[in-house]
Design an enzyme around this catalytic site. Structure first.
Site, mmCIF file in Angstrom:
data_model
loop_
_atom_site.group_PDB
_atom_site.id
_atom_site.type_symbol
_atom_site.label_atom_id
_atom_site.label_comp_id
_atom_site.label_asym_id
_atom_site.label_seq_id
_atom_site.Cartn_x
_atom_site.Cartn_y
_atom_site.Cartn_z
ATOM 1 N N THR B 181 0.773 -1.245 0.000
ATOM 2 C CA THR B 181 0.000 0.000 0.000
ATOM 3 C C THR B 181 0.794 1.278 0.000
ATOM 4 O OG1 THR B 181 -0.284 0.447 2.338
ATOM 5 C CG2 THR B 181 -1.828 -1.088 1.352
ATOM 6 N N GLU B 261 -4.423 12.341 2.211
ATOM 7 C CA GLU B 261 -4.824 13.527 1.451
ATOM 8 C C GLU B 261 -6.199 14.058 1.855
ATOM 9 O OE1 GLU B 261 -4.569 12.207 -2.551
ATOM 10 O OE2 GLU B 261 -2.457 12.718 -2.754
#
Lengths: 385, 385
Positions: B181, B261
């Site tokens: 990931t 984010e």
């Protein structure tokens, strides 16, 4: 004309106080016959709302007299009381229409967890008032009464040689298929057996509502119901009927995509050259559900890398280094590498076409989706729904 | 101290002009031994970047001398030229370090499709300059050089009885597991066989990075590499080592969640009472990927209906009408129905805990995710990444 365009149907829509805005929120559609043929497809979400559990039983014998629909509350996860509310609603309609409650379908839409005594009384009163106002041009009122966050009612009609199909749909968020994906009622005056109705409906929904995946979130309350009155006296060719029904369902699905919560792009993701149709759908859906792809389209960015990254998560037959991606007619990726510059792609139109070529077979499919926008986040964070 | 905390490692990070901002973008981590043991896990995305394809071969024999990492370009979908770039990068490092290029891992991160001749030259020059600056306290510089949209470098260290583990990680978007990931390098001076390193790494990543699912989007470049120098001379108990490694990986994964984010909530979705651990992960991940749930949390709305609707889409063993949902300590749903009022739940803290009880067994799992915010949409629509 919506659901009252075909002969043999009456409908109405009334305001029963379920919506805080005072807008219409209870609709009734009645099949006056001579035949009462019906078929339905339901959400495949295992967390089923009470009206779904009620309606699955009603539809089982292929006979439906009426459909009662409400917005302003999903009556989902409201326990045994909620199931009783769906049952009582069917009984109220049956009593007033002089039919069996076992032939009355009930559909609800709105916030999950809403379905208390106040809700029940408003639904029952709304049902009574709607039935009192039934008319053969009540289709538009019914289409308005099932709206939730929809900004416009969705209706469609197709006339063929001696018979007609009409439909209404609602759905603007939580749009992803299991089977159905929203509340839809379709009526026809064609003469159909229950088996024919079921076959045609499944053929139509499989390539229309089942391929609309606006936000990846599958609803608990979705249902598409087809009612056939036989009032035209015409028994259509089953293929012609199914094709016409498919066209009407695609029309309604396209309207749903065009009014999805907060969306600024209607995106058709077409996958061709797949080994099987299932592969094509899997690949297209994987792209449709990728938040990075969806935000890129919102930003008018032809980010084909995000398309390939999404495809790579599937088990479809393909070679990541032999995939072409074309956006709005410009091939930006050839054989898994850069092709035309991204500046050549104009993503400013609302209608967006993404073509993914897999070169692994002859099957294809198109999934309809929307972009992920500030307005989507706003609508779904600022308000409970 | 990051990856240079354990004995036997040197690192460096330099600016090679790959990032338009002029910030550091090439890092090198070198294992000075005496042992050169290594293990790695890679993204399970079938659309693999060139450095992944290179590194998979390198790691296969359990021996790695060095890792070269760059930000500012993913070198993914850049064709045979891009694979050659990864190969040349390993050769450049090998030549300067006087080792075999077949023992040099290469990792890249940044925009997919970036990997032209200019990119190649900058990576090669950066590799050369980083190797010239290698030092035993270069871990922080290396951690900074792998950042992309990260706002802070992520590092962690665990000291045990005579041996140490250190690590650095980067990743702020496109965070969803296949295996890894994100880019992570973990170093240790413990004495491990290649098999022990592989076993411990898989145990640790399975319950840490594999359970971080920020935005459902799986990357093409993700890799977690473990290097063991044996410089401490201590052979730890494998369980103790694996537990410590797990703790360190969870620390890094939590840092990644905290810097995702645009996120405004760090959400831990804990599922208990599942029949199997796989079921628990499936249910938790389904909630973590539901955009309606994610926007609700952004709006501080304890919308448990969206939790149940997400669970209903899984094939896990459970009864939708025997599920409890607790948010930040307040049980809002009992047995699939409303419990405490939503006003009782305070979702304003960044750290959010959602407990889903399935009453179907004794297994549990926790998936870490983030909310879906305006800032996420902005970052991923306004900029290519």
């Amino acid at each position: 004309m919506s659901v009252t365009a075909p002969a043999g149907f009456e409908a109405a829509g009334v305001a029963a106080g379920l919506k805080s805005t005072g807008k219409p929120d209870v609709a009734v559609v009645v099949n006056r016959g001579p035949y009462k043929t019906a078929a339905a497809v339901f959400t495949s979400n295992r967390a089923k709302a009470n009206p779904i559990m009620w309606s699955e039983r009603v539809v089982m014998d292929g006979r439906v007299e009426a459909v009662v629909l409400n917005s302003g509350g999903a009556n989902c996860f409201t326990g045994a009381f909620g199931f009783q509310t769906s049952h009582f609603t069917a009984e109220k309609a049956a009593e007033l229409l002089d039919v069996s409650s076992g032939d009355v379908v009930v559909c609800s839409t709105g916030l999950i967890g809403v379905g208390d005594e106040v809700f029940r009384q408003k639904v029952l009163q709304g049902t009574e008032r709607a039935i009192a106002q039934l008319s053969d041009d009540g289709g538009e009122d019914a289409a308005c009464a099932i709206m939730t966050t929809d900004t416009v009612p969705k209706t469609a009609v197709r006339d063929r040689d001696g018979w007609t199909i009409g439909g209404m749909a609602k759905g603007a968020g939580m749009l992803a298929p299991g089977l159905a994906t929203m509340l839809v009622v379709v009526t026809t005056d064609a003469v159909l057996t229950a088996e024919q109705a079921d076959t045609a409906l499944r053929r139509a929904t499989r390539v229309s509502f089942d391929r609309l995946d606006s936000d990846g979130a599958m609803s608990t309350n979705d249902q598409v119901t087809l009612l056939a009155s036989g009032a035209s006296g015409v028994s259509p060719d089953l293929d012609v009927f199914a094709d016409t029904l498919t066209e009407l369902c695609l029309d309604l699905a396209t309207q749903l995509m065009g009014d999805a919560e907060g969306a600024s792009h209607n995106i058709r993701i077409e996958v061709s050259g797949a080994e099987t149709e299932d592969d094509a759908v899997t690949v297209a859906r994987s792209v449709a559900r990728n938040n990075l792809f969806k935000t890129a389209i919102f930003g008018n960015d032809p980010n084909w890398g995000r398309v390939l990254a999404a495809i790579g998560t599937t088990d479809a037959v393909f070679d990541p280094y032999n995939v072409d991606v074309t956006m709005n007619g410009v091939r930006v990726c050839t054989q898994g590498g850069p092709d035309r510059p991204r500046e050549d792609v104009d993503l400013t139109p609302r209608d967006t076409h993404v073509l993914v070529e897999l070169f692994s077979g002859d099957s294809s499919a198109t999934v309809m989706t929307n972009d992920l926008t500030h307005a989507y986040v706003h609508e779904n964070s600022a308000y409970s729904s």
